[in-house]
Design a protein around this motif. Structure first.
Motif, short mmCIF file in Angstrom:
data_model
loop_
_atom_site.label_atom_id
_atom_site.label_comp_id
_atom_site.label_asym_id
_atom_site.label_seq_id
_atom_site.Cartn_x
_atom_site.Cartn_y
_atom_site.Cartn_z
N SER A 216 17.67 -0.43 -6.73
CA SER A 216 18.34 0.84 -5.85
C SER A 216 18.14 2.15 -6.49
O SER A 216 18.21 3.14 -5.55
N LEU A 217 17.47 2.45 -7.45
CA LEU A 217 17.11 3.72 -7.86
C LEU A 217 15.75 3.75 -7.52
O LEU A 217 15.02 4.62 -7.05
N MET A 218 14.56 2.81 -7.88
CA MET A 218 13.26 2.53 -7.61
C MET A 218 12.94 3.16 -6.28
O MET A 218 12.08 3.65 -5.71
N ALA A 219 13.70 2.34 -5.30
CA ALA A 219 13.38 2.70 -3.95
C ALA A 219 13.58 4.00 -3.17
O ALA A 219 13.34 4.20 -2.19
N TYR A 220 14.51 4.93 -3.96
CA TYR A 220 14.79 5.93 -3.52
C TYR A 220 13.93 7.01 -4.16
O TYR A 220 14.19 8.35 -3.97
N ALA A 221 13.18 6.76 -5.19
CA ALA A 221 12.35 7.73 -5.84
C ALA A 221 11.32 8.39 -5.17
O ALA A 221 10.98 7.69 -3.93
N ASP A 222 10.64 9.36 -5.52
CA ASP A 222 9.49 9.82 -4.66
C ASP A 222 8.28 8.92 -5.16
O ASP A 222 8.37 8.05 -5.87
N ALA A 223 7.28 9.13 -4.24
CA ALA A 223 5.89 8.29 -4.36
C ALA A 223 5.49 8.13 -5.77
O ALA A 223 5.01 7.24 -6.26
N ALA A 224 5.56 9.51 -6.37
CA ALA A 224 4.84 9.51 -8.02
C ALA A 224 5.72 8.73 -8.83
O ALA A 224 5.03 7.96 -9.62
N LYS A 228 4.71 5.25 -10.71
CA LYS A 228 4.72 5.15 -12.46
C LYS A 228 5.57 3.82 -12.56
O LYS A 228 5.25 3.01 -13.57
N LEU A 229 6.78 3.64 -12.00
CA LEU A 229 7.57 2.47 -12.18
C LEU A 229 6.94 1.36 -11.88
O LEU A 229 7.17 -0.05 -12.67
N GLY A 230 6.23 1.19 -10.66
CA GLY A 230 5.60 -0.42 -10.55
C GLY A 230 4.47 -0.40 -11.35
O GLY A 230 4.45 -1.46 -11.63
N ILE A 257 11.69 -3.53 -2.58
CA ILE A 257 10.50 -3.52 -3.19
C ILE A 257 9.18 -3.17 -2.63
O ILE A 257 8.23 -2.65 -3.17
N LEU A 258 9.28 -3.47 -1.39
CA LEU A 258 7.95 -3.05 -0.38
C LEU A 258 7.28 -1.63 -0.50
O LEU A 258 6.35 -1.46 -0.72
N PRO A 259 8.35 -0.55 -0.56
CA PRO A 259 7.90 0.61 -0.63
C PRO A 259 7.42 0.99 -2.24
O PRO A 259 6.52 1.78 -2.26
N VAL A 260 7.76 0.40 -3.20
CA VAL A 260 7.25 0.34 -4.60
C VAL A 260 5.69 -0.16 -4.69
O VAL A 260 4.91 0.52 -5.28
N ILE A 261 6.02 -1.27 -4.12
CA ILE A 261 4.63 -2.03 -4.22
C ILE A 261 3.39 -1.16 -3.38
O ILE A 261 2.38 -1.20 -3.84
N ALA A 262 4.07 -0.66 -2.21
CA ALA A 262 2.87 0.28 -1.55
C ALA A 262 2.47 1.29 -2.43
O ALA A 262 1.30 1.89 -1.97
N GLN A 263 3.13 1.79 -3.32
CA GLN A 263 2.83 2.94 -4.09
C GLN A 263 2.11 2.75 -5.43
O GLN A 263 1.39 3.60 -6.12
#
Length: 437
Positions: A216-224, A228-230, A257-263
């Motif tokens: 819930s936090l990772m998905a609303y973070a900015d791309a950078a 970092k988290l991914g 999770i898809l937005p995180v994987i994409a980054q």
């Protein structure tokens, strides 16, 4: 992301209604925005009941010293009454009285407040009091209330509160309920670097079940921050990535999770793509469904780009034709058509016919751009293998596209006529020759 948002909104609504979250499970497929509107409307109704009385009580506080008012308030009124009165008081007077109240009582009052009504009071409250009330709420595990108030705190208050909360589990649990999602990127950058590995360790702790809170936090973070988290998660090893995929499947968290994987960095994405867990047909179907429902097709492209031809074939088999067409559209925009065309060698004749049906359904403009990509990559032969699987009557739908391409690039007709005829595509060759003159 909608699954997490719906879950959080159901829990918050249950709090307002005095119910258990499971009693509202019938709302599980209701858009989060609608549940939030119901919650806010209900809260508004409850606060407006008897409002004139609370306005009068607020006015009487002007007649007494702040210390005496605070004493009477704690002894004579329930916290819900103080919360209602605070919403009708001038900001400076409310802050003056609150400073003279005991922290446990202020925490009781905070549980009853509507932050939209007292935002200015919260922002002007001394940071030390905000921190102490926050720690009292943490002690009581009142994560919902904490999340509701995050958007009304000053940056300094947020830093002091985060520094005072030494157990990262509390921060993760608050994160699920943060109302001001636009503040999440800023909040994430306030977190000291040393705390991120501990967040990820907690997320992997099977006894805690904190994947939803972490995402819930990772998905609303900015791309950078997503990268970092991914990447940090990937550095935990294949076992950690496998758990990430498994929990995303079990809890339907693909939208998060898809937005995180994409980054993620390309090398980290590559490791994830080749995990056995991602080859599970049910996992692939869930990913395609999420991409469809939440319009996340472009976020799937890093997964596709890193797949081997066999892995892409498995992914394509897991998708419904209309969904694969959407992926083709996104792939064309990202210049991944040659990669996707490599599917052909992995398919049986029946599967090629299925793929051909998708190709025939493409709009003319997309077909033309598709052809340009194929020519640049020298992939006419596998493309013709797809085209030959289309029945003659079905190929008529391609004739106009062939004519347009041939009239613009007659050299292609001379170059490809023999190859096309050897694949039984004489009807298309005839149309191309007529257009090329």
């Amino acid at each position: 992301m909608s699954t997490l948002e719906i879950k959080a909104e159901i829990i918050k609504l249950s709090r307002v209604l005095g119910l258990k979250p499971e009693q509202l499970e019938f709302l599980a497929h209701t858009p989060a925005a609608e549940i939030r509107h119901l919650r806010e409307t209900t809260h508004e109704y409850l606060f407006n009941r008897g409002r004139s009385l609370f306005q009068k009580l607020a006015a009487t506080t002007k007649l007494l010293p702040g210390k005496l008012t605070a004493f009477i308030g704690q002894k004579a009124f329930a916290p819900v009454f103080i919360a209602r009165i605070a919403g009708e008081m001038p900001t400076d007077r409310a802050v003056e009285i609150a400073q003279r109240m005991e922290i446990p009582f202020l925490a009781d009052v905070t549980l009853e407040l509507d932050p939209r009504r007292v935002g200015d009071i919260i922002r002007q409250m001394p940071v030390e009091i905000v921190r102490d009330v926050a720690l009292e709420l943490i002690r009581r595990r009142e994560y919902i209330t904490m999340g509701l108030f995050v958007g009304y705190l000053t940056d300094e208050a947020i830093r002091r509160v985060m520094a005072a909360i030494t157990d990262e589990e509390h921060l993760l649990r608050i994160g699920l309920f943060i109302e001001a999602k636009d503040q999440v990127p800023k909040l994430m950058h306030m977190v000291p670097e040393a705390r991120f590995p501990r967040f990820l360790k907690l997320a992997q702790d099977e006894s805690k079940n904190l994947w939803a809170e972490a995402l819930s936090l990772m998905a609303y973070a900015d791309a950078a921050m997503m990268r970092k988290l991914g990447d940090l998660m990937a550095d935990e090893g294949d076992a950690a990535l496998t758990r990430l995929l498994q929990r995303s499947q079990e809890q339907d968290l693909w939208g998060s999770i898809l937005p995180v994987i994409a980054q993620m960095s390309p090398d980290k994405q590559s490791r994830l793509v080749h995990l056995d867990a991602l080859a599970d047909p049910q996992v692939l179907k869930s990913i395609f469904r999420t991409a469809e429902e939440e319009q996340l097709w472009r976020l799937m492209l890093p997964l596709v780009a890193g797949m081997t031809q066999g892995e892409m074939a498995d992914a394509a088999r897991a998708a419904q034709p209309e969904k694969l067409l959407r992926l083709f559209r996104a792939a064309e925009q990202a210049h991944l058509v040659p990669k996707l065309l490599g599917l052909v060698d992995q398919f049986s004749p029946e599967e090629r016919a299925w793929m051909a049906t998708i190709a025939a359904a493409m709009p003319a403009e997309l077909q033309e751009r598709f052809a340009e990509e194929v020519d640049d990559a020298g992939l006419w032969e596998p493309l013709f293998e797809v085209a030959r699987a289309i029945p003659a009557e079905g190929r008529a739908a391609l004739a106009d596209t062939v004519r347009r391409i041939a009239s613009q690039r007659p050299e292609l007709v001379r170059k490809l006529a023999g190859l096309a005829e050897s694949r039984g595509l004489g009807d298309l060759v005839a149309a191309a020759r007529a257009a090329a003159g």
